[in-house]
Design a protein around this motif. Structure first.
Motif, PDB file in Angstrom:
ATOM      1  N   CYS A 259      27.437  35.283  29.204  1.00 27.49           N
ATOM      2  CA  CYS A 259      28.748  35.818  29.838  1.00 27.49           C
ATOM      3  C   CYS A 259      28.722  37.138  29.960  1.00 27.49           C
ATOM      4  N   ASP A 260      28.066  37.828  29.015  1.00 22.54           N
ATOM      5  CA  ASP A 260      28.647  39.369  28.478  1.00 22.54           C
ATOM      6  C   ASP A 260      28.602  40.244  29.766  1.00 22.54           C
ATOM      7  N   ASP A 261      27.806  40.204  30.703  1.00 24.01           N
ATOM      8  CA  ASP A 261      27.905  40.975  31.892  1.00 24.01           C
ATOM      9  C   ASP A 261      27.991  40.111  33.174  1.00 24.01           C
ATOM     10  N   ASP A 263      30.004  38.331  36.308  1.00 17.10           N
ATOM     11  CA  ASP A 263      31.226  38.620  37.100  1.00 17.10           C
ATOM     12  C   ASP A 263      32.086  37.342  36.977  1.00 17.10           C
ATOM     13  N   LYS A 308      39.403  36.598  26.252  1.00 21.30           N
ATOM     14  CA  LYS A 308      38.292  37.227  26.031  1.00 21.30           C
ATOM     15  C   LYS A 308      37.616  37.162  27.471  1.00 21.30           C
ATOM     16  N   ALA A 311      38.809  38.858  30.067  1.00 20.47           N
ATOM     17  CA  ALA A 311      39.004  40.295  30.122  1.00 20.47           C
ATOM     18  C   ALA A 311      37.688  40.833  30.432  1.00 20.47           C
ATOM     19  N   SER A 312      36.643  40.150  30.197  1.00 20.57           N
ATOM     20  CA  SER A 312      35.408  40.636  30.779  1.00 20.57           C
ATOM     21  C   SER A 312      34.589  40.408  32.007  1.00 20.57           C
ATOM     22  N   SER A 313      35.479  39.479  32.661  1.00 21.80           N
ATOM     23  CA  SER A 313      34.956  38.890  34.066  1.00 21.80           C
ATOM     24  C   SER A 313      35.603  38.995  35.145  1.00 21.80           C
TER      25      SER A 313
END
Lengths: 392, 94
Positions: A259-261, A263, A308, A311-313
């Motif tokens: 999931c970290d990077d 889209d 969370k 926020a990152s995707s």
């Protein structure tokens, strides 16, 4: 010594009840749950399990017998599916309101009519508001491990609530896979003897969960809400402790994968959540930045974890093996509800898939991801809910 | 007896009630009609004592009934059951 077995998730649920030292099991058979309580009946009959096995005339009675046993101060277990769970509905409220840490395996099966014995989550998700903690498993080992974790959690004095450990019928329930049954001494060290929050005592008689006037009813409801919030904090801790002791970790409330990077993040519960990993690997090979997140605990709902991820995707996509008629799938609804307070929300699309046991393969999930990526490229979602593989 | 909590923190996990007289308070205040016993008609058959759903009737030494108006809700079952019409229901006045 660790015992290595190749067995079904249902039998592993039976092994877990035995390992947990359950003292009372009250159950009524129903497909696809039956082999759980059959396994337990074998254990009790052979003397391997020192428990009282109560045969009852209905699931309602099964739950009520568990309530009585838990109130008398012993660890209790039951299992059911579908219409059996629906019949228990009224008693489920009595268990949570009485703050009794009963653990129940729910083998997910679609609701009739029309009659179906195949899986979807409409049975357990319909019990959303009963005050029960709900876990959703994605593998046989996880079923075993989660039952032990559920007892640890439910019997914590900051929680004292019952829990359902849900697993999809046939996909898990009757499928053989390798698993480990840990050493009993290690299980006992992880899960201490049951100590109830209150106990029935003939020498000091009282009744419980009686009439409460409007003056105090709301406060008792608030205590349950507080216990749910406590459970949300404790689940990741218990998952971590379990991993340290037994080597199996499930991410606590939510199992994130690449999931970290990402889209786009695919969210699902149960086995769709684990098949999504295969789809993610394939899409990554094509250079597409996709991740998956398996919501392992539905109540309490992991709002903060969803925030969370958002926020990152750039896009969240839910796959629901469930439909709330007249709206959408619960997972989709609750993911969106979790995000309303956020400034920058990612795009969202929800998919209904796999109702009544329709196969949801990695290819199905890949198709859903690609369809969603198109929407992401276009910067807008045409339809918030789509049905996957619906026949013309 | 009710151990009334003062604040939320005092609450038990779930309400627990010890055996006690009138744990819900003075339920006699719910009454609209009051049963009154005409002791000269009463045959001491004890049927009213048997049928009272709230145990608000005690059986006296001579088997005649005594109604506890603190807890009698005025349901009228005693008057209905009395074979000699020795119990009549009288409207409560303000």
């Amino acid at each position: 010594m660790v015992q290595r077995v190749v067995d079904t998730a249902n039998h592993l649920a039976g092994y877990a009840a035995k390992a947990a030292g359950v003292k009372v099991v009250a159950a009524y058979p129903i497909t696809p749950q039956t082999t759980i309580v059959e396994k337990i009946a074998d254990f009790v009959e052979s003397g391997e399990m020192d428990a009282e096995y109560i045969r009852v005339e209905s699931e309602h009675s099964a739950m009520v017998a568990c309530i009585g046993a838990a109130a008398a101060g012993v660890r209790t277990f039951t299992a059911t599916s579908s219409h059996g769970l629906a019949l228990m509905h009224e008693a489920l409220h009595w268990a949570s309101g009485s703050r009794l840490p009963i653990v129940m395996a729910v083998v997910n099966r679609a609701m009739g009519a029309p009659w179906s014995i195949w899986p979807d989550m409409s049975d357990s998700l319909s019990q959303r508001d009963t005050g029960w903690i709900q876990f959703y498993c994605a593998g046989n080992q996880e079923v075993f491990d989660t039952i032990l974790q559920a007892y640890k959690l439910c019997e914590d004095e900051r929680v004292f609530l019952p829990a359902m450990v849900c697993l999809e019928g046939f996909i898990l329930s009757h499928t053989y896979a390798p698993a480990e049954i840990p050493d009993q001494a290690k299980v006992d060290a992880f899960l201490p003897a049951y100590k109830s929050g209150w106990v029935l005592d003939v020498n000091k008689p009282y009744s419980h969960a009686n009439l409460v006037s409007p003056e105090w009813y709301m406060e008792f409801r608030y205590l349950i809400q507080e216990a749910m919030e406590n459970a949300k904090r404790l689940i990741p801790q218990i998952d971590k402790e379990y991993a340290e002791r037994f080597g199996h970790a499930y991410g606590g409330l939510i199992e994130k994968y690449r999931c970290d990077d990402a889209d786009l993040v695919l969210l699902a519960m149960g086995t769709i959540g684990s098949d999504a990993k295969l789809a993610v690997d394939k899409l990554r090979k094509e250079g597409l930045k996709v991740g998956s997140a398996r919501v392992r605990v539905y109540r309490p709902f992991p709002v903060e974890e969803i925030v969370k991820l958002a926020a990152s995707s750039r896009m969240l996509v839910t796959l629901d093996r469930h439909i709330s008629f007249g709206m959408e799938g619960f997972l989709g609804s609750e993911v969106k509800a979790s995000l309303y307070g956020q400034q920058d929300r990612p795009l969202f699309s929800g998919f209904i898939a796999g109702l009544g046991g329709r196969d949801v393969t990695a290819e199905t999930i890949e198709k859903v991801a690609k369809r969603s990526l198109k929407m992401l490229d276009a910067g807008r979602v045409e339809k918030e809910t789509e049905w996957v593989d619906l026949r013309e | 007896m009710t151990l009334a909590p003062k604040k939320r923190g005092d609450l038990p996990l779930t309400p627990l009630s010890c055996p006690t007289e009138g744990s819900m308070g003075n339920t006699g205040s719910w009454r609209t009609f009051r049963p009154e016993v005409n002791y000269s008609k009463c045959t001491k058959c004890t049927l009213c004592w048997v049928f009272c759903p709230d145990a608000a009737i005690t059986r006296q030494q001579d088997d005649s009934p005594k109604i506890d108006y603190d807890y009698c809700k005025g349901c009228g079952i005693c008057a209905n059951e009395c074979p000699v019409k020795a119990i009549v229901m009288v409207r409560e006045e303000e």
